[in-house]
Design an enzyme around this catalytic site. Structure first.
Site, short mmCIF file in Angstrom:
data_model
loop_
_atom_site.label_atom_id
_atom_site.label_comp_id
_atom_site.label_asym_id
_atom_site.label_seq_id
_atom_site.Cartn_x
_atom_site.Cartn_y
_atom_site.Cartn_z
N GLN A 96 0.69 -1.07 0.24
CA GLN A 96 0.01 0.04 0.05
C GLN A 96 0.99 1.18 -0.08
OE1 GLN A 96 -3.26 -0.29 2.76
NE2 GLN A 96 -3.81 1.89 2.18
N PHE A 97 1.09 1.80 -1.24
CA PHE A 97 1.98 2.78 -1.55
C PHE A 97 2.05 4.21 -0.49
CE2 PHE A 97 -0.57 3.43 -5.60
CZ PHE A 97 -0.68 5.33 -5.47
N THR A 98 0.62 4.35 -0.51
CA THR A 98 -0.32 5.32 -0.32
C THR A 98 0.14 5.46 1.86
OG1 THR A 98 -1.94 4.47 0.52
CG2 THR A 98 -2.40 5.29 -1.51
#
Length: 151
Positions: free
Chosen positions: A78-80
């Protein structure tokens, strides 16, 4: 490297309506990387997650790790997690590693967890639009960042 770790009674991840990973009780681990992260951070984080005492003992105290509790781990990229919303209304993801850097780190992190043979490890699909379902137990949720390199 940043993780959000949630103690769950169940969790699953689906891609285009197809389940790609599912666990009963254990830990859901959302994970993101920066361009500066290396295998060292992956190793540190895997060891930390496997040793975190987030499960109740016979006296109701969180004194047991996921292995002692007979749990599993579900890892979802989850790069966010590195989104920065300080300025304006649109978060910046400049601190998140590009996919070419993050995907090998994600795979290495999974390899380290799996190679421990301490508990079952499931995973999401890197870079895919995923639907994650979970039942947070407690609720227990931790944000864990790897230590910054000294120097």
């Amino acid at each position: 490297m940043r993780t959000v770790i949630q103690r769950v009674s169940q969790a699953s991840v689906s891609v285009q309506g197809r389940c790609v990973g599912r666990i009963a009780h254990g830990l859901l681990v959302l994970v993101a990387f920066t361009a500066e992260d290396t295998e060292r951070e992956c190793q540190w984080m895997a060891e930390k997650i496997l040793k975190l005492r987030l499960f109740d003992d016979s006296e109701g105290r969180m004194n047991r790790d996921v292995v002692e509790a007979g749990g599993s781990i579900l890892v979802v990229s989850q790069f966010t997690l590195y989104g920065d919303a300080h300025k304006g209304s649109r978060p910046s993801y400049i601190r998140s590693a590009p996919a070419a850097v993050a995907e090998p780190l994600y795979q290495r992190f999974l390899e380290i967890l799996t190679a421990s043979h301490l508990c079952p490890v499931e995973q999401g699909q890197f870079g895919a639009m995923m639907s994650v379902e979970l039942t947070n137990s407690g609720p227990v949720t931790l944000l864990v960042d790897s230590p910054q390199p000294k120097g």
